[in-house]
Write an enzyme that holds these catalytic residues in place. Structure first.
Site, mmCIF file in Angstrom:
data_model
loop_
_atom_site.group_PDB
_atom_site.id
_atom_site.type_symbol
_atom_site.label_atom_id
_atom_site.label_comp_id
_atom_site.label_asym_id
_atom_site.label_seq_id
_atom_site.Cartn_x
_atom_site.Cartn_y
_atom_site.Cartn_z
ATOM 1 N N LYS A 119 0.949 -1.196 0.022
ATOM 2 C CA LYS A 119 -0.121 -0.066 0.027
ATOM 3 C C LYS A 119 0.909 1.234 0.214
ATOM 4 O O LYS A 119 0.341 2.304 -0.376
ATOM 5 C CB LYS A 119 -0.946 -0.061 1.051
ATOM 6 C CG LYS A 119 -1.952 -1.030 1.008
ATOM 7 C CD LYS A 119 -3.062 -1.211 2.075
ATOM 8 C CE LYS A 119 -4.344 -2.109 1.705
ATOM 9 N NZ LYS A 119 -3.907 -3.752 1.969
HETATM 10 C C1 LIG Z 1 -4.668 -4.510 1.314
HETATM 11 C C2 LIG Z 1 -3.927 -6.062 1.413
HETATM 12 C C3 LIG Z 1 -4.247 -6.768 0.525
HETATM 13 C C4 LIG Z 1 -5.483 -6.940 -0.333
HETATM 14 O O1 LIG Z 1 -5.473 -5.683 -1.334
HETATM 15 P P1 LIG Z 1 -6.669 -5.343 -2.292
HETATM 16 O O2 LIG Z 1 -6.171 -4.396 -2.894
HETATM 17 O O3 LIG Z 1 -7.508 -4.848 -1.067
HETATM 18 O O4 LIG Z 1 -7.281 -6.337 -2.907
HETATM 19 C C5 LIG Z 1 -3.546 -8.113 0.422
HETATM 20 N N1 LIG Z 1 -2.336 -8.183 1.114
HETATM 21 C C6 LIG Z 1 -1.917 -7.348 1.938
HETATM 22 C C7 LIG Z 1 -0.760 -7.737 3.075
HETATM 23 C C8 LIG Z 1 -2.876 -6.079 2.252
HETATM 24 O O5 LIG Z 1 -2.124 -5.047 2.807
#
Ligand SMILES: *Cc1c(COP(=O)(O)O)cnc(C)c1O
Length: 469
Positions: A119
């Site tokens: 993220k």
């Molecule tokens: C947010 C997240 C996901 C999921 O991603 P999306 O874009 O919501 O599908 C998967 N793994 C981790 C470690 C995350 O932080």
């Protein structure tokens, strides 16, 4: 011909909200009709152009891919500065290094940003994009977001220095890991407010949705979003699909991606990369036991079930907001039809897609669901066979990539969405040693925390927010 004419506006998936330019979408989040913004058209890149990017570093590639999305509002040189600063804050020179586990099997490490999850790729940039727009407009913004852990810390880290942004992040009380919680609650800046809600992630997400659809409690203030309903987040995530594919011989050779999926933002960015001209053979939706997307893609069953708490909390969600963006395309971008579908899915009068729409989804995506036991098996086996420690989300991706792989001659890339140190419970359950925290976080467990615990009650949360403004 008006010189003011915008070349790349975004439109709402529900067809009723005004179309908006990049910066308006950036600061708005959810569309006024309850839909999500998507660009009216996507930039298209030829194979020749993609091939010419083989020598670019990550930040330069990001600049190339993102500029056509933002250039109505942001100059090339402004974007360059923001992108360079964003990725200079990562702790690996390659930004998104590929690690090879086996023949044609790769892991794309997306956890070298400040908060150790993918993220950071979008939220470190989002903070800069928002600040840049708010300063230009002499505006302030109240950000409200829900997190199952990783979004909150990345968003807080991305906006902590912004004087224009006040941020309220809701997380489910006692349902995020200690590392995740501390990454949020130890940022003590006056503009950062952590709220622990006595409920689950979907409760938090519902409160955010309600607050966006009725912002009267802010008495004239404007809410901005850091969840992946914010288009700019999806946009920034398109880049690493290109980066990985080009490194593995694309566009001359197709590549497949397996993506640990929760809110469907990350994999939707891969779908867009494909639509922009990148040869992608397979896109695999990897879910934990909260598997509504897997049931939808594999069996056309879109039924909400109760939330299960798993070892992969960042994927513990009942409904994936960004799936609406895909549905919009599957329903030929007919906003009225989509609004009707969403309301039937929400009130339970429908729990499947029209057969020919579902067929399209199946052609675009494969899917697989992995339970906690299997997740631990994969973590353990991968240490034994490859001497590599996966985080549990990535383990689900790797397993799904193996199960769904239809073309063994095509490189399979699993997106490593988090560093294993963020999820020590899973690592311990898999009987592996928890690695040390990276250097910039070594004193995390000793830092003071600040957080407000509140009941699962929208009015109380909104009252708390206004009391802090
Ligand atoms: C947010 C997240 C996901 C999921 O991603 P999306 O874009 O919501 O599908 C998967 N793994 C981790 C470690 C995350 O932080």
């Amino acid at each position: 011909v008006g010189s003011e004419m915008c070349i790349r506006d975004s439109i709402s998936t529900r067809g009723q909200a005004p179309s908006l330019g990049f910066e308006d979408v950036l600061l708005t989040g959810l569309a006024s009709d309850g839909g999500l913004y998507v660009p009216e058209t996507l930039p298209q890149f030829s194979h020749q152009e993609i091939a010419s990017w083989a020598t670019l570093n990550y930040a330069d590639l990001a600049h190339k891919i993102l500029l056509p999305f933002v250039e109505d509002d942001i100059s090339s040189s402004e974007l360059k500065i923001m992108v360079d600063e964003t990725y200079a804050g990562f702790n690996h020179k390659a930004i998104a290094p590929l690690v090879q586990l086996d023949h044609n099997e790769w892991v794309l490490e997306l956890f070298h940003g400040p908060t150790l999850a993918f993220k950071d790729f979008a939220l470190q940039l989002l903070g800069r994009l928002m600040d840049n727009a708010l300063v230009k407009r002499d505006q302030n913004l109240v950000i409200m977001g829900a997190t199952s852990g990783d979004t909150g810390s990345a968003a807080i880290e991305g906006c902590r220095h912004s004087e224009r942004v006040k941020m309220f992040i809701l997380h489910p009380h006692e349902r995020v890991s200690e590392v995740q919680r501390r990454q949020m609650t130890t940022i003590l800046g006056d503009n950062i407010h952590n709220i622990a809600v006595r409920g689950n992630f979907d409760d938090c997400q519902q409160m955010v949705k309600h607050s966006f659809s009725d912002q009267a409690f802010l008495k004239g203030g404007q809410l901005g979003a850091v969840n992946s309903i914010n288009w700019a987040r999806i946009m920034a995530q398109i880049v690493y699909y290109f980066y990985a594919a080009v490194a593995l011989g694309g566009p001359h050779r197709p590549v497949s991606f397996s993506v640990p999926t929760g809110n469907f933002g990350d994999i939707y960015a891969g779908y867009l990369a494909k639509n922009m001209g990148l040869p992608i053979a397979q896109l695999i939706v990897a879910t934990n036991q909260n598997d509504i997307l897997h049931r939808c893609i594999s069996a056309n069953q879109y039924q909400k079930k109760g939330l299960v708490q798993t070892l992969t909390p960042s994927m513990d969600i009942m409904v994936s907001s960004n799936f609406e963006r895909l549905l919009f395309d599957l329903y030929d971008r007919d906003g009225a039809a989509l609004a009707e579908l969403i309301s039937s899915l929400n009130n339970g009068t429908t729990n499947s897609l029209e057969p020919q729409r579902w067929e399209k989804a199946r052609q675009l995506f494969s899917s697989h669901c992995v339970n906690d036991d299997k997740t631990c098996d994969v973590i353990r086996q991968t240490v034994h066979q490859h001497n590599y420690l996966l985080d549990p989300h990535t383990a689900i991706g790797l397993e799904a990539g193996r199960v769904c792989n239809q073309r063994l001659e095509v490189p399979m890339v699993t997106l490593a969405t988090a560093h294993p140190v963020k999820f020590p419970d899973a690592v311990v359950k898999a009987k592996q040693a928890v690695p040390p925290l990276p250097e910039h976080l070594t004193d995390l467990m000793q830092r003071p925390e600040r957080c407000q615990v509140l009941d699962n009650d929208l009015t109380k949360v909104q009252q708390y927010m206004t009391s802090q403004l």
